[in-house]
Motif scaffolding. Structure first.
Motif, PDB file in Angstrom:
ATOM      1  N   ALA A 247       0.819  -1.215   0.000  1.00 22.61           N
ATOM      2  CA  ALA A 247       0.000   0.000   0.000  1.00 22.61           C
ATOM      3  C   ALA A 247       0.848   1.259   0.000  1.00 22.61           C
ATOM      4  CB  ALA A 247      -0.935   0.002   1.204  1.00 22.61           C
ATOM      5  N   GLY A 248       2.076   1.160   0.502  1.00 23.67           N
ATOM      6  CA  GLY A 248       2.889   2.370   0.638  1.00 23.67           C
ATOM      7  C   GLY A 248       2.332   3.210   1.779  1.00 23.67           C
ATOM      8  N   GLU A 249       2.434   4.519   1.662  1.00 30.14           N
ATOM      9  CA  GLU A 249       1.889   5.399   2.701  1.00 30.14           C
ATOM     10  C   GLU A 249       0.371   5.463   2.538  1.00 30.14           C
ATOM     11  OE1 GLU A 249       3.530   9.297   4.656  1.00 30.14           O
ATOM     12  OE2 GLU A 249       2.376   9.852   2.872  1.00 30.14           O
ATOM     13  N   LEU A 250      -0.334   4.702   3.361  1.00 32.68           N
ATOM     14  CA  LEU A 250      -1.786   4.645   3.269  1.00 32.68           C
ATOM     15  C   LEU A 250      -2.401   5.912   3.857  1.00 32.68           C
ATOM     16  CD1 LEU A 250      -3.903   2.540   2.296  1.00 32.68           C
ATOM     17  CD2 LEU A 250      -4.207   1.925   4.698  1.00 32.68           C
ATOM     18  N   LEU A 251      -3.402   6.435   3.165  1.00 36.02           N
ATOM     19  CA  LEU A 251      -4.074   7.660   3.602  1.00 36.02           C
ATOM     20  C   LEU A 251      -5.543   7.371   3.875  1.00 36.02           C
ATOM     21  CD1 LEU A 251      -2.637  10.193   0.980  1.00 36.02           C
ATOM     22  CD2 LEU A 251      -1.767   9.728   3.288  1.00 36.02           C
ATOM     23  N   GLN A 252      -6.083   8.023   4.881  1.00 36.27           N
ATOM     24  CA  GLN A 252      -7.509   7.916   5.179  1.00 36.27           C
ATOM     25  C   GLN A 252      -8.076   9.315   5.395  1.00 36.27           C
ATOM     26  OE1 GLN A 252     -10.480   5.071   7.503  1.00 36.27           O
ATOM     27  NE2 GLN A 252      -8.872   5.776   8.856  1.00 36.27           N
ATOM     28  N   LEU A 253      -9.277   9.515   4.910  1.00 38.27           N
ATOM     29  CA  LEU A 253      -9.987  10.765   5.113  1.00 38.27           C
ATOM     30  C   LEU A 253     -10.112  11.028   6.609  1.00 38.27           C
ATOM     31  CD1 LEU A 253     -11.426  12.800   3.193  1.00 38.27           C
ATOM     32  CD2 LEU A 253     -13.535  11.513   3.624  1.00 38.27           C
ATOM     33  N   GLU A 254      -9.959  12.283   7.022  1.00 41.09           N
ATOM     34  CA  GLU A 254     -10.017  12.594   8.442  1.00 41.09           C
ATOM     35  C   GLU A 254     -11.411  12.284   9.011  1.00 41.09           C
ATOM     36  OE1 GLU A 254      -8.844  16.675   8.319  1.00 41.09           O
ATOM     37  OE2 GLU A 254     -10.907  17.408   8.212  1.00 41.09           O
ATOM     38  N   ARG A 255     -11.448  12.038  10.328  1.00 43.88           N
ATOM     39  CA  ARG A 255     -12.652  11.510  10.968  1.00 43.88           C
ATOM     40  C   ARG A 255     -13.897  12.396  10.780  1.00 43.88           C
ATOM     41  NH1 ARG A 255     -14.639   7.505  14.674  1.00 43.88           N
ATOM     42  NH2 ARG A 255     -16.879   7.838  14.491  1.00 43.88           N
ATOM     43  N   PRO A 256     -13.859  13.726  10.966  1.00 44.84           N
ATOM     44  CA  PRO A 256     -15.103  14.486  10.783  1.00 44.84           C
ATOM     45  C   PRO A 256     -15.741  14.285   9.412  1.00 44.84           C
ATOM     46  CG  PRO A 256     -13.446  15.843  11.843  1.00 44.84           C
ATOM     47  CD  PRO A 256     -12.747  14.590  11.404  1.00 44.84           C
ATOM     48  N   LEU A 257     -14.919  14.135   8.383  1.00 46.29           N
ATOM     49  CA  LEU A 257     -15.455  13.925   7.038  1.00 46.29           C
ATOM     50  C   LEU A 257     -15.940  12.492   6.848  1.00 46.29           C
ATOM     51  CD1 LEU A 257     -12.817  16.065   5.172  1.00 46.29           C
ATOM     52  CD2 LEU A 257     -15.271  16.538   5.251  1.00 46.29           C
ATOM     53  N   ARG A 258     -15.263  11.529   7.467  1.00 42.25           N
ATOM     54  CA  ARG A 258     -15.777  10.157   7.412  1.00 42.25           C
ATOM     55  C   ARG A 258     -17.125  10.076   8.117  1.00 42.25           C
ATOM     56  NH1 ARG A 258     -10.666   8.846   9.582  1.00 42.25           N
ATOM     57  NH2 ARG A 258     -11.559   7.633  11.301  1.00 42.25           N
ATOM     58  N   GLN A 259     -17.252  10.805   9.218  1.00 41.36           N
ATOM     59  CA  GLN A 259     -18.481  10.746  10.000  1.00 41.36           C
ATOM     60  C   GLN A 259     -19.649  11.431   9.307  1.00 41.36           C
ATOM     61  OE1 GLN A 259     -19.218   9.319  12.915  1.00 41.36           O
ATOM     62  NE2 GLN A 259     -21.276  10.195  13.064  1.00 41.36           N
ATOM     63  N   PHE A 260     -19.414  12.629   8.771  1.00 41.99           N
ATOM     64  CA  PHE A 260     -20.525  13.451   8.306  1.00 41.99           C
ATOM     65  C   PHE A 260     -20.599  13.607   6.785  1.00 41.99           C
ATOM     66  CE2 PHE A 260     -19.852  14.943  12.704  1.00 41.99           C
ATOM     67  CZ  PHE A 260     -21.095  14.622  13.208  1.00 41.99           C
ATOM     68  N   VAL A 261     -19.624  13.026   6.043  1.00 44.39           N
ATOM     69  CA  VAL A 261     -19.689  13.057   4.582  1.00 44.39           C
ATOM     70  C   VAL A 261     -19.671  11.635   4.025  1.00 44.39           C
ATOM     71  CG1 VAL A 261     -18.631  13.875   2.444  1.00 44.39           C
ATOM     72  CG2 VAL A 261     -18.616  15.336   4.483  1.00 44.39           C
ATOM     73  N   THR A 262     -18.645  10.850   4.374  1.00 45.10           N
ATOM     74  CA  THR A 262     -18.562   9.484   3.846  1.00 45.10           C
ATOM     75  C   THR A 262     -19.743   8.641   4.302  1.00 45.10           C
ATOM     76  OG1 THR A 262     -16.138   9.626   3.913  1.00 45.10           O
ATOM     77  CG2 THR A 262     -17.117   7.438   3.630  1.00 45.10           C
ATOM     78  N   GLY A 263     -20.031   8.663   5.600  1.00 45.32           N
ATOM     79  CA  GLY A 263     -21.119   7.835   6.123  1.00 45.32           C
ATOM     80  C   GLY A 263     -22.457   8.138   5.476  1.00 45.32           C
ATOM     81  N   PRO A 264     -22.952   9.380   5.583  1.00 48.36           N
ATOM     82  CA  PRO A 264     -24.207   9.706   4.903  1.00 48.36           C
ATOM     83  C   PRO A 264     -24.113   9.523   3.392  1.00 48.36           C
ATOM     84  CG  PRO A 264     -23.665  11.374   6.525  1.00 48.36           C
ATOM     85  CD  PRO A 264     -22.466  10.482   6.415  1.00 48.36           C
ATOM     86  N   GLY A 265     -22.934   9.779   2.833  1.00 49.99           N
ATOM     87  CA  GLY A 265     -22.765   9.630   1.390  1.00 49.99           C
ATOM     88  C   GLY A 265     -22.962   8.207   0.916  1.00 49.99           C
ATOM     89  N   ARG A 266     -22.625   7.222   1.778  1.00 47.65           N
ATOM     90  CA  ARG A 266     -22.885   5.836   1.397  1.00 47.65           C
ATOM     91  C   ARG A 266     -24.380   5.628   1.185  1.00 47.65           C
ATOM     92  NH1 ARG A 266     -19.603   3.668  -1.137  1.00 47.65           N
ATOM     93  NH2 ARG A 266     -20.608   1.654  -0.719  1.00 47.65           N
ATOM     94  N   ALA A 267     -25.189   6.218   2.073  1.00 44.32           N
ATOM     95  CA  ALA A 267     -26.643   6.109   1.908  1.00 44.32           C
ATOM     96  C   ALA A 267     -27.092   6.801   0.628  1.00 44.32           C
ATOM     97  CB  ALA A 267     -27.348   6.712   3.117  1.00 44.32           C
TER      98      ALA A 267
END
Length: 392
Positions: A247-267
């Motif tokens: 994977a090399g340097e793995l990156l993840q979206l910061e938590r506030p965006l995972r909580q309030f953008v990624t999560g609802p965005g899945r729906a």
């Protein structure tokens, strides 16, 4: 809210009731302390002297208990045990009826990480020092894309955050070469963060097969998903496995965006897939995200849909507002995932009780109900067409 008048137009009718309960600011203080410190250190690693916001949360909890003549938590570890094991409804604090559900916890019992409810309470804090980072990021992306006149750039930015919350080094490079995203490249570099080794098990990261975020390894050999909605469906399925060396340097979206953008965005994208499968024309996040889904039927009638994946129906009700009229539509709805309603008896009723007067006409449906309404309307149109063809 900037108005100081409790009777101002559009304010929730129960606002004075909520303001009168001392447990409301306490929950906000406690949730804010838990979420911030989880981001920095993890809630299990607090040491003396406690950071001021954590000490303040403990002091206020003790005071609230003493005022009710109840035994308070004797220490921060005991307070954390309350947050992890004791539903907030059972705490000796003064809260209105709609503030919490009977089983709501602030910390997940398995991982000791803040629950989605905890994050929603923290968002309600109104503390300018932590003011709604997810909204600031989204507003910045909107501004940059508008300045460049690139609506497609915003749509692709939003879809990236929803469908690819984790990026390997190779994927990050591919994103950097995508010219559609040029207006938001600098922003993307800020919000995708290096993943710490605490997510590793045996030199490998694992992503959830349902919500796509990284799973946290548990001591018993299992995995923990940060999404409450995902956990309610059972143990998280392991999706992508990402060996650290590959994977090399793995990156993840910061938590506030995972909580309030990624999560609802899945729906949102799941609803998009259902509606598209019906044969309808679906446009996502139109006019720079005025609302989430622009749905066009064969007869030209348009529905506007805003998807709200919130754990707390009263918070959702208090946030209710009419759907903006651009792009134009014939009917508008707010939609919540069916499993949210299934998990919280009285969800729709609690939402409706807490709506402000300005949003009294706003209809809240589950995604299942909306899809069924669309299917029935489409079937009616096809039946009318067949009848018209027959008559001709």
């Amino acid at each position: 809210m900037t108005s100081t008048s409790l009777s101002g137009a559009g304010l929730p009718p129960d606002l004075p009731k909520w303001a009168a309960h001392k447990g409301i600011p306490l929950m906000r203080t406690l949730a804010t302390a838990l979420t911030r410190l989880d981001d920095v250190t993890g809630v299990e690693s607090f040491t003396l002297p406690y950071p001021p916001e954590v000490q303040r949360a403990l002091d206020r909890t003790v005071l609230a208990c003493l005022e009710r003549g109840a035994e308070p938590p004797a220490s921060l570890p005991e307070l954390l045990a309350w947050c992890r094991d004791r539903p907030v409804a059972d705490w000796p604090v003064d809260l209105p009826a709609d503030a919490v559900g009977p089983d709501d916890l602030l910390l997940d019992p398995e991982s000791s990480r803040p629950t989605e409810l905890c994050h929603e309470w923290a968002e309600q804090s109104g503390d300018s020092a932590s003011e709604l980072r997810d909204r600031r990021i989204i507003l910045t992306a909107l501004r940059l894309c508008r300045e460049h006149g690139e609506e497609e750039a915003y749509t692709e930015f939003r879809r990236l955050l929803v469908t690819r919350p984790v990026l390997t080094a190779a994927e990050d490079f591919a994103v950097s070469m995508d010219h559609v995203l040029d207006p938001v490249k600098e922003l993307l570099r800020l919000i995708y963060r290096r993943v710490p080794d605490s997510y590793l098990r045996g030199g490998t990261y694992a992503a959830c097969g349902r919500c796509l975020t990284l799973l946290v390894p548990l001591r018993d050999g299992g995995w923990w998903c940060e999404r409450d909605r995902c956990r309610r469906q059972g143990p998280p399925p392991v999706g992508r496995r990402l060996p650290k060396e590959e994977a090399g340097e793995l990156l993840q979206l910061e938590r506030p965006l995972r909580q309030f953008v990624t999560g609802p965005g899945r729906a949102e994208v799941e609803l998009e897939a259902r509606l598209t499968a019906l044969g309808l024309t679906v446009r996502m996040w139109p006019a720079y995200d005025t609302y989430d889904v622009h749905l066009t039927f064969p007869d030209g009638r348009v529905w506007a849909v805003d998807v709200k994946d919130w754990a707390h129906p009263a918070f959702l009700g208090r946030a209710a507002r009419p759907v903006p009229h651009e792009p134009p539509y014939d009917e508008a709805f707010w939609v919540v995932p069916q499993d949210r309603v299934d998990a919280h008896p009285g969800y729709i009723a609690s939402f409706e009780r807490n709506r402000p007067a300005s949003a009294r006409g706003l209809v809240l449906l589950t995604d299942t109900e909306l899809t069924e309404r669309a299917r029935r309307r489409l079937a009616g149109l096809r039946s009318e067409k067949r009848q018209g063809d027959h008559d001709a």
